[in-house]
Design an enzyme around this catalytic site. Structure first.
Site, PDB file in Angstrom:
ATOM      1  N   GLY A  22     -37.166  20.465  -9.800  1.00 19.64           N
ATOM      2  CA  GLY A  22     -38.206  20.002 -10.717  1.00 19.64           C
ATOM      3  C   GLY A  22     -38.098  20.745 -12.038  1.00 19.64           C
ATOM      4  O   GLY A  22     -37.498  20.278 -13.007  1.00 19.64           O
ATOM      5  N   ARG A  23     -38.634  21.950 -12.028  1.00 20.86           N
ATOM      6  CA  ARG A  23     -38.723  22.756 -13.247  1.00 20.86           C
ATOM      7  C   ARG A  23     -37.374  22.920 -13.959  1.00 20.86           C
ATOM      8  O   ARG A  23     -37.305  22.886 -15.191  1.00 20.86           O
ATOM      9  CB  ARG A  23     -39.257  24.133 -12.869  1.00 20.86           C
ATOM     10  CG  ARG A  23     -39.626  25.026 -14.026  1.00 20.86           C
ATOM     11  CD  ARG A  23     -39.952  26.439 -13.520  1.00 20.86           C
ATOM     12  NE  ARG A  23     -40.878  26.468 -12.423  1.00 20.86           N
ATOM     13  CZ  ARG A  23     -42.196  26.616 -12.533  1.00 20.86           C
ATOM     14  NH1 ARG A  23     -42.740  26.742 -13.716  1.00 20.86           N
ATOM     15  NH2 ARG A  23     -42.958  26.636 -11.458  1.00 20.86           N
ATOM     16  N   CYS A  44     -64.387  27.217 -23.407  1.00 26.04           N
ATOM     17  CA  CYS A  44     -65.351  28.287 -23.151  1.00 26.04           C
ATOM     18  C   CYS A  44     -65.064  28.982 -21.830  1.00 26.04           C
ATOM     19  O   CYS A  44     -65.807  28.837 -20.855  1.00 26.04           O
ATOM     20  CB  CYS A  44     -66.756  27.716 -23.206  1.00 26.04           C
ATOM     21  SG  CYS A  44     -67.063  27.024 -24.831  1.00 26.04           S
ATOM     22  N   GLU A  45     -63.937  29.681 -21.795  1.00 35.28           N
ATOM     23  CA  GLU A  45     -63.497  30.470 -20.642  1.00 35.28           C
ATOM     24  C   GLU A  45     -62.632  31.586 -21.216  1.00 35.28           C
ATOM     25  O   GLU A  45     -61.777  31.313 -22.053  1.00 35.28           O
ATOM     26  CB  GLU A  45     -62.549  29.665 -19.741  1.00 35.28           C
ATOM     27  CG  GLU A  45     -63.143  28.518 -19.013  1.00 35.28           C
ATOM     28  CD  GLU A  45     -63.556  28.845 -17.591  1.00 35.28           C
ATOM     29  OE1 GLU A  45     -63.230  29.954 -17.093  1.00 35.28           O
ATOM     30  OE2 GLU A  45     -64.212  27.993 -16.992  1.00 35.28           O
TER      31      GLU A  45
HETATM   32  C1  LIG Z   1     -42.883  21.700  -6.115  1.00 36.42           C
HETATM   33  C2  LIG Z   1     -41.823  21.296  -5.148  1.00 36.42           C
HETATM   34  C3  LIG Z   1     -40.491  21.149  -5.563  1.00 36.42           C
HETATM   35  C4  LIG Z   1     -40.031  21.470  -6.968  1.00 36.42           C
HETATM   36  O1  LIG Z   1     -40.096  22.809  -7.280  1.00 36.42           O
HETATM   37  P1  LIG Z   1     -39.437  23.350  -8.638  1.00 36.42           P
HETATM   38  O2  LIG Z   1     -39.714  24.772  -8.618  1.00 36.42           O
HETATM   39  O3  LIG Z   1     -40.107  22.642  -9.753  1.00 36.42           O
HETATM   40  O4  LIG Z   1     -37.983  23.040  -8.573  1.00 36.42           O
HETATM   41  C5  LIG Z   1     -39.557  20.718  -4.650  1.00 36.42           C
HETATM   42  N1  LIG Z   1     -39.910  20.431  -3.378  1.00 36.42           N
HETATM   43  C6  LIG Z   1     -41.178  20.563  -2.934  1.00 36.42           C
HETATM   44  C7  LIG Z   1     -41.486  20.217  -1.534  1.00 36.42           C
HETATM   45  C8  LIG Z   1     -42.174  20.992  -3.805  1.00 36.42           C
HETATM   46  O5  LIG Z   1     -43.423  21.131  -3.356  1.00 36.42           O
END
Ligand SMILES: *Cc1c(COP(=O)(O)O)cnc(C)c1O
Length: 418
Positions: free
Chosen positions: A277-278, A343-344
């Site tokens: 993902g990231r 407001c935090e």
């Molecule tokens: C969040 C998640 C990912 C992705 O994680 P990244 O750190 O963004 O690569 C992959 N698999 C599962 C099951 C997740 O919950």
């Protein structure tokens, strides 16, 4: 590497000045670079080039924008989804159902049924109870559910506690020591095609060592399950590879990661599945903001910007760092805290940090905001839901509208008995 650069003293996304986007769309606004997304997708794939059989499923939760999903689909990525809503987005982006993996500890009956009916490629089952329910739903429909059993390897990921998922006390997966017997029981259910194992120990990992430890444990478990006579044809190694948020931070590259996987998983004879993902989206986006005013403080000035923790939650939630930079830097520097209007006291992006000097009306960015940015946005303090823009070369398009507070108000009702 990304495609955000200064050109004639002004920050651009590819060939588009961020100031032009801010002028036309307003701020705050997320801006994504298509070329950067494509590059990260390609570099990740190249890192795994030595592996015999690979399936890539982009972790939709990191950036679920449908245009972003379409870019990644064109790069040959499937999707890792954690809700029916994410599944619908992946399908809307044209990702084939067969390339969708459904993860998550709380899939509802309705979600399981919807995913079966869509014909998704794999369910990552997180408990024996879920496996039984899914098998029954599949059997009722006269189909079999392709599944992997998600195992909790009890490994310390060495990342922020809120994004660690692979310790025994975390809610994710089934306990390592009971996984083989559960696999055996679930594999016998009609409606169930239990074909593999899955693991995901956390996000924003800076070291490969915990991943390696987890994968080794999964290899041993796979051998034990095979020794019982079961077929294991798929191993889902999850996501988690981190990215640098601060200039100068060192992270393993996709090539380092791929080399580690090739070494640890040698001879496994499975399709290796990945859920990055990231590492794909993080560096592909920035949050563009405008300085509302600079307020004198007791120890340092406050740069009050029009983005806030509802637009980018990571600093408030995970104490995360995002580099802050002026869109038109003057060369002057300033030590200040960068804060939003909410407001935090947690609505702070940077505490007494040396930054580009900015003043009222100046544009600035938070870098590396493409992952877990817009997707976590909300409307706290009755603020608008932040819009998103995708840039490609010298073009840009709004790929998610700003949802104004008036639209949200219009969805609320005062009952007639009040
Ligand atoms: C969040 C998640 C990912 C992705 O994680 P990244 O750190 O963004 O690569 C992959 N698999 C599962 C099951 C997740 O919950």
């Amino acid at each position: 590497m990304d495609h955000f650069h200064y050109h004639n003293g002004e920050l651009h996304a590819e060939n588009v000045p961020l100031a032009r986007i801010a002028e036309q769309v307003g701020t705050p606004v997320y801006v994504y670079s298509r070329a950067t997304l494509e590059r990260h997708a390609q570099v990740f794939r190249e890192g795994l080039a030595d592996l015999p059989s690979v399936h890539l499923a982009f972790a939709v939760k990191s950036n679920p924008n449908v245009a972003v999903l379409k870019v990644l689909k064109e790069q040959g990525f499937g999707a890792d989804v954690v809700s029916e809503g994410e599944m619908r987005r992946a399908l809307a982006a044209g990702i084939p159902a067969a390339d969708i993996v459904f993860s998550g500890v709380g899939k509802t009956r309705r979600e399981l049924a919807a995913a079966l009916e869509a014909g998704i490629g794999q369910f990552n089952v997180e408990s024996e109870e879920e496996g039984e329910e899914l098998a029954a739903l599949a059997a009722e429909r006269g189909v079999t559910a392709p599944c992997a059993l998600r195992v909790n390897p009890d490994v310390e990921a060495g990342t922020h506690a809120k994004i660690s998922t692979g310790k025994a006390e975390n809610k994710f997966g089934v306990p390592y020591d009971r996984a083989a017997e559960m696999f055996d029981r679930l594999a016998r259910l009609s409606g169930m095609n239990l074909r593999g194992l899955a693991v995901h120990i956390g996000s924003q990992l800076q070291s490969l060592a915990p991943l390696e430890a987890a994968f080794s444990r999964m290899g041993a478990l796979m051998e034990a399950i095979r020794a019982e006579g079961h077929h294991v044809t798929h191993m889902d190694l999850g996501g988690g590879v981190g990215v640098p948020y601060r200039e100068g931070e060192q992270f393993p590259s996709p090539a380092d990661y791929g080399a580690m996987v090739a070494r640890v998983c040698k001879g496994w004879d499975v399709t290796l599945m990945f859920e990055p993902g990231r590492v794909i989206t993080g560096n592909s986006g920035m949050l563009v903001t405008e300085v509302i005013r600079v307020k004198q403080g007791v120890t340092a000035p406050f740069v009050v910007v029009d983005a806030a923790m509802n637009d980018l939650a990571r600093p408030a939630m995970y104490d995360a760092w995002h580099d802050f930079a002026a869109v038109r830097p003057t060369g002057d520097r300033l030590t200040a805290s960068v804060v939003g209007p909410i407001c935090e006291s947690s609505d702070v992006f940077a505490k007494e940090r040396e930054i580009d000097s900015v003043q009222t009306g100046d544009l600035a960015v938070f870098r590396t905001a493409g992952a877990y940015g817009a997707t976590m946005a909300n409307t706290y303090n009755s603020r608008a839901l932040v819009p998103e823009v995708l840039v490609s070369g010298d073009r840009f398009a709004v790929v998610a509208d700003r949802i104004e507070p008036a639209a949200i108000l219009a969805a609320e009702r005062v009952p007639d008995w009040l």
